[in-house]
Design a protein around this motif. Structure first.
Motif, PDB file in Angstrom:
ATOM      1  N   ALA A 190       0.837  -1.206   0.000  1.00 43.47           N
ATOM      2  CA  ALA A 190       0.000   0.000   0.000  1.00 43.47           C
ATOM      3  C   ALA A 190       0.870   1.254   0.000  1.00 43.47           C
ATOM      4  CB  ALA A 190      -0.928  -0.012   1.214  1.00 43.47           C
ATOM      5  N   ARG A 191       1.911   1.253   0.817  1.00 49.12           N
ATOM      6  CA  ARG A 191       2.804   2.415   0.862  1.00 49.12           C
ATOM      7  C   ARG A 191       3.502   2.624  -0.480  1.00 49.12           C
ATOM      8  NH1 ARG A 191       5.428   0.680   6.636  1.00 49.12           N
ATOM      9  NH2 ARG A 191       3.773   1.515   7.992  1.00 49.12           N
ATOM     10  N   ARG A 192       3.989   1.541  -1.048  1.00 47.57           N
ATOM     11  CA  ARG A 192       4.718   1.647  -2.312  1.00 47.57           C
ATOM     12  C   ARG A 192       3.786   2.091  -3.435  1.00 47.57           C
ATOM     13  NH1 ARG A 192       8.890   3.302  -4.373  1.00 47.57           N
ATOM     14  NH2 ARG A 192      10.158   2.018  -5.746  1.00 47.57           N
ATOM     15  N   THR A 193       2.538   1.623  -3.410  1.00 47.85           N
ATOM     16  CA  THR A 193       1.569   2.029  -4.423  1.00 47.85           C
ATOM     17  C   THR A 193       1.321   3.529  -4.362  1.00 47.85           C
ATOM     18  OG1 THR A 193       0.473  -0.134  -4.388  1.00 47.85           O
ATOM     19  CG2 THR A 193      -0.794   1.705  -5.260  1.00 47.85           C
ATOM     20  N   GLN A 194       1.131   4.053  -3.154  1.00 45.98           N
ATOM     21  CA  GLN A 194       0.915   5.495  -3.006  1.00 45.98           C
ATOM     22  C   GLN A 194       2.113   6.284  -3.510  1.00 45.98           C
ATOM     23  OE1 GLN A 194      -0.376   6.805   0.827  1.00 45.98           O
ATOM     24  NE2 GLN A 194      -2.288   5.679   0.762  1.00 45.98           N
ATOM     25  N   GLU A 195       3.314   5.854  -3.122  1.00 53.38           N
ATOM     26  CA  GLU A 195       4.522   6.575  -3.529  1.00 53.38           C
ATOM     27  C   GLU A 195       4.680   6.583  -5.049  1.00 53.38           C
ATOM     28  OE1 GLU A 195       7.629   4.499  -1.586  1.00 53.38           O
ATOM     29  OE2 GLU A 195       7.076   5.179   0.439  1.00 53.38           O
ATOM     30  N   LEU A 196       4.557   5.415  -5.655  1.00 49.34           N
ATOM     31  CA  LEU A 196       4.801   5.296  -7.095  1.00 49.34           C
ATOM     32  C   LEU A 196       3.726   5.982  -7.922  1.00 49.34           C
ATOM     33  CD1 LEU A 196       6.196   1.670  -7.408  1.00 49.34           C
ATOM     34  CD2 LEU A 196       7.398   3.813  -7.840  1.00 49.34           C
ATOM     35  N   CYS A 197       2.489   5.955  -7.448  1.00 49.77           N
ATOM     36  CA  CYS A 197       1.423   6.629  -8.187  1.00 49.77           C
ATOM     37  C   CYS A 197       1.696   8.126  -8.240  1.00 49.77           C
ATOM     38  CB  CYS A 197       0.067   6.348  -7.538  1.00 49.77           C
ATOM     39  SG  CYS A 197      -1.332   7.017  -8.467  1.00 49.77           S
ATOM     40  N   GLN A 198       2.083   8.710  -7.104  1.00 48.25           N
ATOM     41  CA  GLN A 198       2.356  10.144  -7.084  1.00 48.25           C
ATOM     42  C   GLN A 198       3.607  10.491  -7.883  1.00 48.25           C
ATOM     43  OE1 GLN A 198       1.757  10.685  -2.599  1.00 48.25           O
ATOM     44  NE2 GLN A 198       0.667  12.426  -3.447  1.00 48.25           N
ATOM     45  N   GLN A 199       4.617   9.632  -7.831  1.00 47.88           N
ATOM     46  CA  GLN A 199       5.813   9.871  -8.642  1.00 47.88           C
ATOM     47  C   GLN A 199       5.496   9.794 -10.138  1.00 47.88           C
ATOM     48  OE1 GLN A 199       8.958   7.181  -7.458  1.00 47.88           O
ATOM     49  NE2 GLN A 199       8.798   7.759  -5.308  1.00 47.88           N
ATOM     50  N   SER A 200       4.675   8.821 -10.516  1.00 52.60           N
ATOM     51  CA  SER A 200       4.372   8.606 -11.932  1.00 52.60           C
ATOM     52  C   SER A 200       3.596   9.757 -12.544  1.00 52.60           C
ATOM     53  CB  SER A 200       3.574   7.302 -12.097  1.00 52.60           C
ATOM     54  OG  SER A 200       4.314   6.185 -11.639  1.00 52.60           O
ATOM     55  N   PHE A 201       2.775  10.445 -11.739  1.00 52.58           N
ATOM     56  CA  PHE A 201       1.905  11.487 -12.277  1.00 52.58           C
ATOM     57  C   PHE A 201       2.252  12.883 -11.745  1.00 52.58           C
ATOM     58  CE2 PHE A 201      -0.377   7.625 -13.071  1.00 52.58           C
ATOM     59  CZ  PHE A 201      -1.017   7.849 -14.277  1.00 52.58           C
ATOM     60  N   ALA A 202       3.458  13.045 -11.216  1.00 54.19           N
ATOM     61  CA  ALA A 202       3.856  14.332 -10.643  1.00 54.19           C
ATOM     62  C   ALA A 202       3.841  15.453 -11.672  1.00 54.19           C
ATOM     63  CB  ALA A 202       5.239  14.216 -10.009  1.00 54.19           C
ATOM     64  N   ASP A 203       4.030  15.106 -12.951  1.00 51.76           N
ATOM     65  CA  ASP A 203       4.113  16.136 -13.998  1.00 51.76           C
ATOM     66  C   ASP A 203       2.833  16.247 -14.808  1.00 51.76           C
ATOM     67  OD1 ASP A 203       4.252  13.689 -15.217  1.00 51.76           O
ATOM     68  OD2 ASP A 203       5.860  14.228 -16.607  1.00 51.76           O
ATOM     69  N   MET A 204       1.711  15.721 -14.280  1.00 49.53           N
ATOM     70  CA  MET A 204       0.459  15.751 -15.030  1.00 49.53           C
ATOM     71  C   MET A 204      -0.622  16.472 -14.229  1.00 49.53           C
ATOM     72  SD  MET A 204       0.451  12.022 -16.908  1.00 49.53           S
ATOM     73  CE  MET A 204      -0.837  12.555 -18.051  1.00 49.53           C
ATOM     74  N   ARG A 205      -1.695  16.849 -14.910  1.00 53.69           N
ATOM     75  CA  ARG A 205      -2.771  17.587 -14.237  1.00 53.69           C
ATOM     76  C   ARG A 205      -3.356  16.775 -13.088  1.00 53.69           C
ATOM     77  NH1 ARG A 205      -6.055  19.786 -19.591  1.00 53.69           N
ATOM     78  NH2 ARG A 205      -4.438  21.239 -20.325  1.00 53.69           N
ATOM     79  N   TRP A 206      -3.659  15.511 -13.350  1.00 57.94           N
ATOM     80  CA  TRP A 206      -4.041  14.618 -12.251  1.00 57.94           C
ATOM     81  C   TRP A 206      -2.746  14.043 -11.702  1.00 57.94           C
ATOM     82  CZ3 TRP A 206      -3.655   9.227 -11.316  1.00 57.94           C
ATOM     83  CH2 TRP A 206      -4.379   8.784 -10.200  1.00 57.94           C
ATOM     84  N   ASN A 207      -2.403  14.396 -10.458  1.00 56.47           N
ATOM     85  CA  ASN A 207      -1.107  13.987  -9.915  1.00 56.47           C
ATOM     86  C   ASN A 207      -1.224  12.935  -8.823  1.00 56.47           C
ATOM     87  OD1 ASN A 207      -2.184  15.538  -7.889  1.00 56.47           O
ATOM     88  ND2 ASN A 207      -0.443  16.931  -7.706  1.00 56.47           N
ATOM     89  N   CYS A 208      -2.350  12.277  -8.748  1.00 60.06           N
ATOM     90  CA  CYS A 208      -2.579  11.160  -7.816  1.00 60.06           C
ATOM     91  C   CYS A 208      -2.497  11.584  -6.352  1.00 60.06           C
ATOM     92  CB  CYS A 208      -1.576  10.025  -8.087  1.00 60.06           C
ATOM     93  SG  CYS A 208      -2.083   8.413  -7.390  1.00 60.06           S
ATOM     94  N   SER A 209      -2.616  12.872  -6.073  1.00 57.79           N
ATOM     95  CA  SER A 209      -2.541  13.316  -4.679  1.00 57.79           C
ATOM     96  C   SER A 209      -3.726  12.820  -3.859  1.00 57.79           C
ATOM     97  CB  SER A 209      -2.457  14.841  -4.616  1.00 57.79           C
ATOM     98  OG  SER A 209      -3.570  15.435  -5.247  1.00 57.79           O
ATOM     99  N   SER A 210      -4.855  12.555  -4.510  1.00 60.63           N
ATOM    100  CA  SER A 210      -6.046  12.117  -3.782  1.00 60.63           C
ATOM    101  C   SER A 210      -5.883  10.732  -3.179  1.00 60.63           C
ATOM    102  CB  SER A 210      -7.261  12.134  -4.708  1.00 60.63           C
ATOM    103  OG  SER A 210      -7.057  11.273  -5.821  1.00 60.63           O
ATOM    104  N   ILE A 211      -4.871   9.990  -3.613  1.00 62.23           N
ATOM    105  CA  ILE A 211      -4.678   8.640  -3.085  1.00 62.23           C
ATOM    106  C   ILE A 211      -4.281   8.682  -1.616  1.00 62.23           C
ATOM    107  CG2 ILE A 211      -2.213   8.350  -3.567  1.00 62.23           C
ATOM    108  CD1 ILE A 211      -2.839   5.573  -4.632  1.00 62.23           C
ATOM    109  N   ARG A 212      -3.777   9.820  -1.184  1.00 71.15           N
ATOM    110  CA  ARG A 212      -3.390   9.967   0.216  1.00 71.15           C
ATOM    111  C   ARG A 212      -4.603   9.996   1.141  1.00 71.15           C
ATOM    112  NH1 ARG A 212       1.679   8.399   1.286  1.00 71.15           N
ATOM    113  NH2 ARG A 212       3.155   9.276  -0.204  1.00 71.15           N
ATOM    114  N   GLY A 213      -5.773  10.152   0.572  1.00 70.35           N
ATOM    115  CA  GLY A 213      -6.985  10.154   1.393  1.00 70.35           C
ATOM    116  C   GLY A 213      -7.522   8.778   1.683  1.00 70.35           C
TER     117      GLY A 213
END
Length: 313
Positions: free
Chosen positions: A64-87
């Motif tokens: 779960a931790r790795r999924t959150q980290e990698l999702c945000q890293q993968s989309f850091a440069d896009m409009r949807w940046n996966c920040s909502s996964i932290r919720g």
């Protein structure tokens, strides 16, 4: 590399049908998960699985931790940046409906847990595994609705399988390779995330077609390629994520840093959705004019320079 037995594979199936990606909420739980009483902190549909398979919980938490980290890293440069996964386990609409973003998160989580359980098997942490030199290709443990999300699991696990590399170790006198032992090794999860992002960008919009008593996924567009197990699929179009819209799961891109010299998705033009950007200048200190001093240290001066930052309006 150990391979999950039938018992482990059955466990993966159960995890997939229990609260879907709400398991990602364990990433920031701060719980050791070494006593059955900890299971009471979970949702009702997760409780029994936790009590029956407590030994698997550390693997799930790490995934779960790795999924959150990698999702945000993968989309850091896009409009949807996966920040909502932290919720997690409370998600926005973009991860609770059939969007391509939901497809990516489900698939990455599936690969993360499959890999995590495989590695726990190989290290001897899990008693429900057998140890034969084959790589696990079980059923993915993360699910959504049973119709469209099952399409994401073969994709995640096929990526996992296709990414295997052969590793060898030589045995022989004076380092010779007269005898060589080889095995299949799991790739780094970051490589898998990168592969899945490519599939996210090429995801197919699908619809359901009734074939006998069962529903089948087919491309929404008539001229689209046929759906394969390697495709990420989605049912509804995503918002543009330019402006805040809680009903659609869009946080907007205001105040996001952008790259004025880029022509990619992180460019100020694309990331700011044409609204423009503000430029800020700040002074930073950094090491400079470094030289080696005998013996044995490096001496540097402290220099100041102006740093320009660009932020979406």
């Amino acid at each position: 590399m150990g391979r999950p037995t039938a018992a482990a594979t059955a466990l993966l199936c159960q995890l997939g049908l229990s609260a879907a990606i709400q398991w990602l909420g364990l990433a920031d739980s701060g719980v050791a998960w070494n006593e059955s009483q900890h299971c009471r902190l979970l949702l009702p549909e997760q409780l029994q699985l936790c009590r029956r398979h407590l030994e698997v919980m550390p693997s799930i938490v790490r995934a779960a931790r790795r999924t959150q980290e990698l999702c945000q890293q993968s989309f850091a440069d896009m409009r949807w940046n996966c920040s909502s996964i932290r919720g997690a386990p409370s998600f926005g609409p973009e991860l609770l409906t059939g969007t391509r973003e939901a497809a990516f998160v489900h698939a990455l989580a599936a690969a993360a847990v499959a890999q995590g359980i495989a590695r726990s098997c190989s290290s001897g942490e899990l008693p429900l595994c057998s140890y034969i030199p084959r790589v696990p290709l079980g059923v993915s443990p993360w699910g959504g609705t049973r119709r469209e999300q099952t399409q994401l699991f073969p994709c995640a696990l096929q990526v996992l399988s296709d990414s295997l590399d052969t590793r060898c170790k030589c045995h022989g006198v004076s380092g010779s390779c007269s005898v060589k032992t080889c095995w299949k090794g799991l790739p780094d999860l970051g490589e898998i995330a990168s592969d899945l992002k490519s599939r996210y960008l090429a995801a197919l919009k699908v619809t359901h077609r009734l074939v006998g008593p069962r529903k089948q996924l087919i491309p929404k567009e008539e001229d689209a390629r046929p759906v394969t197990e390697m495709d990420l699929v989605y049912l509804i179009n995503s918002p543009d994520y330019c402006t805040p819209n809680p009903q659609l799961g869009s946080l907007g891109t205001q105040d996001r840093p952008c790259n004025r010299s880029s022509a990619g998705s992180d460019s100020c033009d694309l990331l700011c959705c044409g609204r423009g950007y503000n430029t800020y200048t700040e002074e930073v200190q950094e090491r400079c004019h470094c030289r080696y001093r005998w013996c044995c240290s490096v001496v540097c001066r402290r220099c100041r320079r102006s740093l320009h930052r660009h932020v979406c309006k």
